[in-house]
Write a protein that holds these residues in place. Structure first.
Motif, PDB file in Angstrom:
ATOM      1  N   ALA A 132       0.832  -1.211   0.000  1.00  0.00           N
ATOM      2  CA  ALA A 132       0.000   0.000   0.000  1.00  0.00           C
ATOM      3  C   ALA A 132       0.864   1.257   0.000  1.00  0.00           C
ATOM      4  CB  ALA A 132      -0.932  -0.001   1.213  1.00  0.00           C
ATOM      5  N   GLY A 133       1.948   1.247   0.773  1.00  0.00           N
ATOM      6  CA  GLY A 133       2.841   2.393   0.793  1.00  0.00           C
ATOM      7  C   GLY A 133       3.519   2.622  -0.543  1.00  0.00           C
ATOM      8  N   ILE A 134       3.857   1.530  -1.216  1.00  0.00           N
ATOM      9  CA  ILE A 134       4.467   1.626  -2.547  1.00  0.00           C
ATOM     10  C   ILE A 134       3.475   2.206  -3.554  1.00  0.00           C
ATOM     11  CG2 ILE A 134       5.322   0.233  -4.486  1.00  0.00           C
ATOM     12  CD1 ILE A 134       6.435  -1.707  -2.297  1.00  0.00           C
ATOM     13  N   LEU A 135       2.213   1.780  -3.445  1.00  0.00           N
ATOM     14  CA  LEU A 135       1.204   2.181  -4.416  1.00  0.00           C
ATOM     15  C   LEU A 135       0.709   3.610  -4.223  1.00  0.00           C
ATOM     16  CD1 LEU A 135      -1.037  -1.039  -4.564  1.00  0.00           C
ATOM     17  CD2 LEU A 135       0.747  -0.347  -6.160  1.00  0.00           C
ATOM     18  N   ILE A 359       6.642   4.237   6.130  1.00  0.00           N
ATOM     19  CA  ILE A 359       8.026   4.187   5.645  1.00  0.00           C
ATOM     20  C   ILE A 359       8.054   3.872   4.150  1.00  0.00           C
ATOM     21  CG2 ILE A 359      10.225   2.960   5.829  1.00  0.00           C
ATOM     22  CD1 ILE A 359       9.677   2.633   8.801  1.00  0.00           C
ATOM     23  N   ALA A 360       7.214   2.944   3.723  1.00  0.00           N
ATOM     24  CA  ALA A 360       7.170   2.607   2.295  1.00  0.00           C
ATOM     25  C   ALA A 360       6.700   3.797   1.466  1.00  0.00           C
ATOM     26  CB  ALA A 360       6.259   1.408   2.071  1.00  0.00           C
ATOM     27  N   ALA A 372      11.115   0.224   0.390  1.00  0.00           N
ATOM     28  CA  ALA A 372      10.331  -1.002   0.563  1.00  0.00           C
ATOM     29  C   ALA A 372      11.014  -1.960   1.540  1.00  0.00           C
ATOM     30  CB  ALA A 372      10.121  -1.672  -0.787  1.00  0.00           C
ATOM     31  N   PHE A 373      12.339  -2.103   1.419  1.00  0.00           N
ATOM     32  CA  PHE A 373      13.055  -3.013   2.317  1.00  0.00           C
ATOM     33  C   PHE A 373      13.008  -2.501   3.749  1.00  0.00           C
ATOM     34  CE2 PHE A 373      16.951  -4.098   4.610  1.00  0.00           C
ATOM     35  CZ  PHE A 373      16.862  -5.490   4.608  1.00  0.00           C
ATOM     36  N   TRP A 374      13.281  -1.215   3.933  1.00  0.00           N
ATOM     37  CA  TRP A 374      13.279  -0.655   5.287  1.00  0.00           C
ATOM     38  C   TRP A 374      11.888  -0.722   5.893  1.00  0.00           C
ATOM     39  CZ3 TRP A 374      17.866  -0.880   6.843  1.00  0.00           C
ATOM     40  CH2 TRP A 374      18.951  -0.519   6.047  1.00  0.00           C
ATOM     41  N   LEU A 377      11.366  -4.311   7.049  1.00  0.00           N
ATOM     42  CA  LEU A 377      12.186  -4.569   8.237  1.00  0.00           C
ATOM     43  C   LEU A 377      11.599  -3.887   9.465  1.00  0.00           C
ATOM     44  CD1 LEU A 377      14.867  -5.992   8.990  1.00  0.00           C
ATOM     45  CD2 LEU A 377      16.000  -3.787   8.668  1.00  0.00           C
ATOM     46  N   ALA A 378      11.210  -2.617   9.315  1.00  0.00           N
ATOM     47  CA  ALA A 378      10.665  -1.863  10.450  1.00  0.00           C
ATOM     48  C   ALA A 378       9.340  -2.458  10.916  1.00  0.00           C
ATOM     49  CB  ALA A 378      10.479  -0.399  10.055  1.00  0.00           C
ATOM     50  N   GLY A 379       8.496  -2.869   9.977  1.00  0.00           N
ATOM     51  CA  GLY A 379       7.217  -3.450  10.350  1.00  0.00           C
ATOM     52  C   GLY A 379       7.378  -4.754  11.114  1.00  0.00           C
TER      53      GLY A 379
END
Length: 390
Positions: A132-135, A359-360, A372-374, A377-379
């Motif tokens: 969702a953050g990416i989109l 973050i995403a 996306a990676f961070w 990882l954070a989630g």
């Protein structure tokens, strides 16, 4: 003779519609994603062609071998991830190297069930929040595009809005038609010319390069997003229609297809999710045993559509500012809604999901590694801390 062919025409037509809707609804997202990680227009067109060929062949193989309407698609959420990530150290060759790593991980998921179970343990709320953050930035493009180019973007949005009400399946393809008309009008007005050679389909090979940044920033998030938003839902959708898709063969076929398309620019193929229902539902054929023909027809249709990859890439190149991002954005509205719903569906998972989403969506890049990676990882860390506290 006519009577014997009549029952076959229905699943064949259903397969053609499945391919046409899937292709026209999201090819702009694919071209945008490939371009964002460094592909030239010719390399992006090559990637679109390679993906179409591998999807077509994979559909035909799986549908014919298992007599099920199994359909394969490119990873639209994965393409959105690429668009949000941007170029990494090593440029386009490093991106193709990351695509090969995704292929290897997909093959591993098929060959070693334990690895597939490990990936499945990533909470759906975290994976969907990352998606969702990416989109989100991509889905904002149609809105912000109104201020940039209202005369180009508004026809796209109005067409989409009208057909969401009248014919939802065709809303995005017809929004693309509206965009194509806008591009055509602008092309005629400007008097630009296009070389005929650029409209011919061709594959452009790139020697892959493997970098840590591409591995962590592209390959791992791309694999997780594809598994969580395509392969796993694809299996569930097929099961809802009474078909038990064989996991291992499906992963092996799509993994090999991804590996073959990667040097030509293909970011990955996978089991179809939303579009899978078009070929597997009773509308494709009342007889469930005949619906596999729709899967094979989908594959054949993808092979035909691939011929237009270069022409579509040229169309995107000629498009006025903000028009193609608007098409890509409306194509992702449904995916964003689904991802947000799954991310916050469980009250106990909401806080880690929100952290992942923010973050995403921030676009944060640290040490050359994408947001996306961070976010993932954070989630996961946030979820673990809350679990330990309980």
């Amino acid at each position: 003779m006519t009577d014997s062919l009549a029952p076959l025409s229905r699943p064949i037509l259903a397969g053609a519609v499945t391919a046409l809707v899937g292709f026209t609804s999201s090819f702009a997202v694919v071209l945008t994603g490939l371009g964002a990680v460094g592909a030239t227009p010719a390399q992006a067109a090559s990637g679109l062609l390679a993906l179409s060929l591998m999807m077509g062949i994979s559909c035909i193989i799986l549908a014919w071998r298992y007599r099920m309407p199994i359909t394969v698609a490119w990873s639209t959420p994965g393409a959105a991830l690429l668009a949000a990530t941007g170029a990494v150290d090593g440029g386009w060759p490093a991106a193709t190297g990351a695509f090969l790593v995704v292929a290897a991980l997909t093959l591993l998921a098929g060959a070693w069930p334990g690895f597939g179970l490990l990936i499945a343990r990533i909470p759906a709320s975290i994976a969907q929040a990352m998606l969702a953050g990416i989109l989100l930035p991509l889905c904002l493009a149609p809105i912000t595009g109104i201020a940039v180019n209202p005369w180009g973007v508004l026809p796209v949005l109005l067409t989409w809005l009208v057909f969401v009400r009248l014919a939802p399946r065709w809303a995005v393809p017809l929004a693309f038609v509206a965009a194509a008309i806008v591009v055509g009008v602008e092309w005629i007005r400007s008097g630009s010319t296009v070389e005929a050679a650029t409209l011919l389909p061709r594959l452009e090979w790139t020697a892959p390069v493997f970098t840590v940044e591409a591995l962590v920033g592209i390959a791992l998030p791309l694999f997780v997003v594809t598994m969580a938003s395509q392969n796993v839902p694809g299996i569930a959708i097929m099961r809802s229609f009474g078909y038990e898709v064989p996991w291992r063969p499906a992963m092996l076929v799509t993994g090999i297809g991804t590996a073959l398309s990667a040097p030509a620019g293909g970011h990955g193929i996978n089991l179809a999710a939303i579009s899978a229902a078009l070929a597997a539902a009773p509308d494709a054929d009342p007889n469930p045993r005949r619906r596999w023909i729709a899967g094979a027809s989908t594959g054949a249709s993808y092979l035909v559509l691939g011929v237009f990859a270069a022409a579509l890439s040229a169309l995107v190149t000629l498009a006025p500012e903000a028009v193609i991002p608007a098409v890509a954005g409306v194509a992702l509205f449904a995916a964003l809604g689904s991802a947000v719903h799954q991310a916050v569906a469980e009250a106990g998972e909401r806080l880690p999901a929100v952290v992942t989403f923010l973050i995403a969506a921030s676009g944060l890049s640290f040490a050359g590694i994408s947001a996306a990676f961070w976010a993932l990882l954070a989630g996961l860390l946030m979820r673990w801390l809350l679990t330990v506290r309980r």
